[in-house]
Scaffold this motif. Structure first.
Motif, PDB file in Angstrom:
ATOM      1  N   SER A   1       0.832  -1.207   0.000  1.00  0.00           N
ATOM      2  CA  SER A   1       0.000   0.000   0.000  1.00  0.00           C
ATOM      3  C   SER A   1       0.864   1.254   0.000  1.00  0.00           C
ATOM      4  CB  SER A   1      -0.921  -0.002   1.222  1.00  0.00           C
ATOM      5  OG  SER A   1      -0.154  -0.095   2.407  1.00  0.00           O
ATOM      6  N   LYS A   2       2.143   1.077   0.360  1.00  0.00           N
ATOM      7  CA  LYS A   2       3.061   2.215   0.419  1.00  0.00           C
ATOM      8  C   LYS A   2       3.769   2.400  -0.914  1.00  0.00           C
ATOM      9  CE  LYS A   2       5.384   0.688   4.064  1.00  0.00           C
ATOM     10  NZ  LYS A   2       6.312   0.644   5.171  1.00  0.00           N
ATOM     11  N   THR A   3       4.441   3.528  -1.041  1.00  0.00           N
ATOM     12  CA  THR A   3       5.239   3.818  -2.225  1.00  0.00           C
ATOM     13  C   THR A   3       6.300   2.744  -2.423  1.00  0.00           C
ATOM     14  OG1 THR A   3       4.893   6.184  -1.930  1.00  0.00           O
ATOM     15  CG2 THR A   3       6.768   5.527  -3.275  1.00  0.00           C
ATOM     16  N   SER A   4       6.498   2.357  -3.686  1.00  0.00           N
ATOM     17  CA  SER A   4       7.478   1.326  -4.020  1.00  0.00           C
ATOM     18  C   SER A   4       8.832   1.949  -4.316  1.00  0.00           C
ATOM     19  CB  SER A   4       7.011   0.551  -5.250  1.00  0.00           C
ATOM     20  OG  SER A   4       5.803  -0.103  -4.992  1.00  0.00           O
ATOM     21  N   TYR A   5       9.822   1.527  -3.577  1.00  0.00           N
ATOM     22  CA  TYR A   5      11.203   1.931  -3.842  1.00  0.00           C
ATOM     23  C   TYR A   5      12.000   0.683  -4.198  1.00  0.00           C
ATOM     24  CZ  TYR A   5      10.136   6.437  -1.679  1.00  0.00           C
ATOM     25  OH  TYR A   5       9.579   7.654  -1.385  1.00  0.00           O
ATOM     26  N   THR A   6      12.900   0.824  -5.154  1.00  0.00           N
ATOM     27  CA  THR A   6      13.703  -0.302  -5.617  1.00  0.00           C
ATOM     28  C   THR A   6      14.446  -0.977  -4.472  1.00  0.00           C
ATOM     29  OG1 THR A   6      13.932   0.697  -7.788  1.00  0.00           O
ATOM     30  CG2 THR A   6      15.586  -0.947  -7.191  1.00  0.00           C
ATOM     31  N   ILE A   7      15.034  -0.201  -3.579  1.00  0.00           N
ATOM     32  CA  ILE A   7      15.815  -0.788  -2.487  1.00  0.00           C
ATOM     33  C   ILE A   7      14.950  -1.683  -1.603  1.00  0.00           C
ATOM     34  CG2 ILE A   7      15.587   1.240  -0.974  1.00  0.00           C
ATOM     35  CD1 ILE A   7      18.613  -1.197  -1.207  1.00  0.00           C
ATOM     36  N   ASP A   8      13.717  -1.278  -1.334  1.00  0.00           N
ATOM     37  CA  ASP A   8      12.827  -2.086  -0.493  1.00  0.00           C
ATOM     38  C   ASP A   8      12.461  -3.397  -1.184  1.00  0.00           C
ATOM     39  OD1 ASP A   8      12.857  -0.001   1.395  1.00  0.00           O
ATOM     40  OD2 ASP A   8      11.141   0.971   0.428  1.00  0.00           O
ATOM     41  N   THR A   9      12.159  -3.321  -2.471  1.00  0.00           N
ATOM     42  CA  THR A   9      11.822  -4.518  -3.233  1.00  0.00           C
ATOM     43  C   THR A   9      13.031  -5.449  -3.316  1.00  0.00           C
ATOM     44  OG1 THR A   9      10.206  -3.262  -4.501  1.00  0.00           O
ATOM     45  CG2 THR A   9      10.945  -5.355  -5.449  1.00  0.00           C
ATOM     46  N   LEU A  10      14.199  -4.880  -3.552  1.00  0.00           N
ATOM     47  CA  LEU A  10      15.419  -5.680  -3.619  1.00  0.00           C
ATOM     48  C   LEU A  10      15.665  -6.415  -2.301  1.00  0.00           C
ATOM     49  CD1 LEU A  10      18.014  -6.604  -5.041  1.00  0.00           C
ATOM     50  CD2 LEU A  10      19.064  -4.428  -4.364  1.00  0.00           C
ATOM     51  N   ARG A  11      15.549  -5.713  -1.200  1.00  0.00           N
ATOM     52  CA  ARG A  11      15.737  -6.354   0.115  1.00  0.00           C
ATOM     53  C   ARG A  11      14.729  -7.481   0.326  1.00  0.00           C
ATOM     54  NH1 ARG A  11      16.886  -0.652   2.700  1.00  0.00           N
ATOM     55  NH2 ARG A  11      19.142  -0.781   2.985  1.00  0.00           N
TER      56      ARG A  11
ATOM     57  N   ALA B   1      18.885   5.243 -15.463  1.00  0.00           N
ATOM     58  CA  ALA B   1      20.291   5.291 -15.047  1.00  0.00           C
ATOM     59  C   ALA B   1      20.788   6.729 -14.977  1.00  0.00           C
ATOM     60  CB  ALA B   1      21.160   4.485 -16.014  1.00  0.00           C
ATOM     61  N   TYR B   2      20.243   7.561 -15.844  1.00  0.00           N
ATOM     62  CA  TYR B   2      20.637   8.969 -15.881  1.00  0.00           C
ATOM     63  C   TYR B   2      20.370   9.651 -14.542  1.00  0.00           C
ATOM     64  CZ  TYR B   2      21.286  13.579 -17.977  1.00  0.00           C
ATOM     65  OH  TYR B   2      21.739  14.830 -18.279  1.00  0.00           O
ATOM     66  N   ASN B   3      19.317   9.227 -13.852  1.00  0.00           N
ATOM     67  CA  ASN B   3      18.947   9.808 -12.550  1.00  0.00           C
ATOM     68  C   ASN B   3      19.201   8.860 -11.381  1.00  0.00           C
ATOM     69  OD1 ASN B   3      17.830  12.357 -13.467  1.00  0.00           O
ATOM     70  ND2 ASN B   3      16.256  11.103 -14.428  1.00  0.00           N
ATOM     71  N   PHE B   4      19.966   7.826 -11.611  1.00  0.00           N
ATOM     72  CA  PHE B   4      20.136   6.781 -10.610  1.00  0.00           C
ATOM     73  C   PHE B   4      20.688   7.301  -9.282  1.00  0.00           C
ATOM     74  CE2 PHE B   4      22.392   3.083  -8.757  1.00  0.00           C
ATOM     75  CZ  PHE B   4      21.292   2.242  -8.603  1.00  0.00           C
ATOM     76  N   SER B   5      21.554   8.284  -9.320  1.00  0.00           N
ATOM     77  CA  SER B   5      22.153   8.807  -8.088  1.00  0.00           C
ATOM     78  C   SER B   5      21.122   9.514  -7.198  1.00  0.00           C
ATOM     79  CB  SER B   5      23.315   9.747  -8.398  1.00  0.00           C
ATOM     80  OG  SER B   5      22.848  10.866  -9.117  1.00  0.00           O
ATOM     81  N   LYS B   6      19.914   9.747  -7.727  1.00  0.00           N
ATOM     82  CA  LYS B   6      18.848  10.372  -6.935  1.00  0.00           C
ATOM     83  C   LYS B   6      17.908   9.339  -6.311  1.00  0.00           C
ATOM     84  CE  LYS B   6      18.952  14.578  -9.613  1.00  0.00           C
ATOM     85  NZ  LYS B   6      18.790  14.943 -10.983  1.00  0.00           N
ATOM     86  N   TRP B   7      18.115   8.057  -6.637  1.00  0.00           N
ATOM     87  CA  TRP B   7      17.258   7.006  -6.107  1.00  0.00           C
ATOM     88  C   TRP B   7      17.503   6.820  -4.616  1.00  0.00           C
ATOM     89  CZ3 TRP B   7      16.492   2.122  -9.563  1.00  0.00           C
ATOM     90  CH2 TRP B   7      16.088   2.510 -10.846  1.00  0.00           C
ATOM     91  N   LYS B   8      16.484   6.401  -3.897  1.00  0.00           N
ATOM     92  CA  LYS B   8      16.595   6.118  -2.471  1.00  0.00           C
ATOM     93  C   LYS B   8      17.649   5.025  -2.252  1.00  0.00           C
ATOM     94  CE  LYS B   8      13.975   4.402   1.471  1.00  0.00           C
ATOM     95  NZ  LYS B   8      12.730   3.800   1.931  1.00  0.00           N
ATOM     96  N   GLU B   9      18.668   5.341  -1.466  1.00  0.00           N
ATOM     97  CA  GLU B   9      19.740   4.407  -1.089  1.00  0.00           C
ATOM     98  C   GLU B   9      20.389   3.742  -2.310  1.00  0.00           C
ATOM     99  OE1 GLU B   9      19.185   1.891   2.448  1.00  0.00           O
ATOM    100  OE2 GLU B   9      17.213   2.852   2.687  1.00  0.00           O
ATOM    101  N   TYR B  10      20.674   4.541  -3.332  1.00  0.00           N
ATOM    102  CA  TYR B  10      21.237   3.973  -4.553  1.00  0.00           C
ATOM    103  C   TYR B  10      22.579   3.267  -4.311  1.00  0.00           C
ATOM    104  CZ  TYR B  10      24.770   7.611  -5.365  1.00  0.00           C
ATOM    105  OH  TYR B  10      25.862   8.434  -5.261  1.00  0.00           O
ATOM    106  N   GLU B  11      23.356   3.767  -3.339  1.00  0.00           N
ATOM    107  CA  GLU B  11      24.637   3.114  -3.045  1.00  0.00           C
ATOM    108  C   GLU B  11      24.407   1.705  -2.513  1.00  0.00           C
ATOM    109  OE1 GLU B  11      23.694   5.982  -1.439  1.00  0.00           O
ATOM    110  OE2 GLU B  11      25.278   7.488  -1.592  1.00  0.00           O
ATOM    111  N   LYS B  12      23.351   1.524  -1.723  1.00  0.00           N
ATOM    112  CA  LYS B  12      23.023   0.207  -1.161  1.00  0.00           C
ATOM    113  C   LYS B  12      22.545  -0.735  -2.267  1.00  0.00           C
ATOM    114  CE  LYS B  12      22.833  -2.325   2.536  1.00  0.00           C
ATOM    115  NZ  LYS B  12      24.056  -2.682   3.249  1.00  0.00           N
ATOM    116  N   ILE B  13      21.797  -0.196  -3.231  1.00  0.00           N
ATOM    117  CA  ILE B  13      21.374  -1.005  -4.379  1.00  0.00           C
ATOM    118  C   ILE B  13      22.611  -1.559  -5.086  1.00  0.00           C
ATOM    119  CG2 ILE B  13      20.239  -0.965  -6.652  1.00  0.00           C
ATOM    120  CD1 ILE B  13      18.389   1.255  -5.482  1.00  0.00           C
ATOM    121  N   LEU B  14      23.621  -0.694  -5.278  1.00  0.00           N
ATOM    122  CA  LEU B  14      24.856  -1.111  -5.946  1.00  0.00           C
ATOM    123  C   LEU B  14      25.667  -2.092  -5.109  1.00  0.00           C
ATOM    124  CD1 LEU B  14      25.870   2.305  -7.502  1.00  0.00           C
ATOM    125  CD2 LEU B  14      25.201   0.230  -8.742  1.00  0.00           C
TER     126      LEU B  14
END
Length: 188
Positions: A78-88, A109-122
């Motif tokens: 029901s909450k907003t979907s963030y890539t890091i949460d789905t990945l975890r 990818a052009y805006n990837f550095s603005k993603w929530k916890e992008y360093e953790k995704i990497l």
């Protein structure tokens, strides 16, 4: 196991999505790709068709493909979907001993550095970037893989516009998806 993760609105899924998935599956020799229609997107306010309908269209598009599965993991949230949460969540479901590959377009990818916890995704996955017309790269990192994928001149917006104008979409989506869209009176 090498697991690809491909999220998107898939509003609707089309032949370019399918071509990219099959290309990446073969090129990176992945054991599985998980298709994840977004629930509540974090980065856009588009009006998208109900999640269960988009999930069904994805299932129809990949019917019979053993290595490709469709997940409702984000649609159920029901909450907003963030890539890091789905990945975890996927790491907890499949196990951290697997290799995970987040699949994104060059526009993302052009805006990837603005993603929530992008360093953790990497840190937790490799990020596979496929080409998109009009974009060139993004950030560089040892866990980012840029693939020279085919360029497709198809977009979900183009499909929705054709439907609104009563034009054929038979060359843009699989037959089963076109029939589903028509029988459910979607995008009119």
């Amino acid at each position: 196991m090498r697991i690809g993760i491909y999220g998107g609105s898939f509003n609707p899924i089309h032949n370019a999505h399918i071509g990219i998935v099959k290309y990446i599956l073969e090129k990176l020799q992945l054991d599985r790709i998980i298709i994840i229609p977004v629930g509540k997107a974090s980065h856009r306010d588009d009006v998208v068709v109900n999640g269960s309908l988009r999930e069904k269209m994805c299932q129809l598009a990949f019917e019979g493909e053993e290595k490709i599965i469709v997940s409702d993991i984000e649609i159920k949230r029901s909450k907003t979907s963030y890539t890091i949460d789905t990945l975890r969540k996927l790491i907890s479901l499949y196990g951290g001993h697997n290799e995970f590959y987040e699949i994104v377009g060059e526009d993302s990818a052009y805006n990837f550095s603005k993603w929530k916890e992008y360093e953790k995704i990497l840190e937790l996955s490799k990020v596979v970037v496929f080409r998109r017309e009009g974009f060139n790269g993004g950030i560089e990192h040892k866990n980012i893989i840029y693939l020279d994928t085919p360029l497709y001149d198809i977009s979900s917006t183009m499909i929705r516009n054709r439907i609104k104008n009563s034009e054929s979409i038979s060359d843009l989506v699989p037959k089963k998806v076109a029939k589903f869209i028509e029988s459910n009176n979607l995008y009119k």
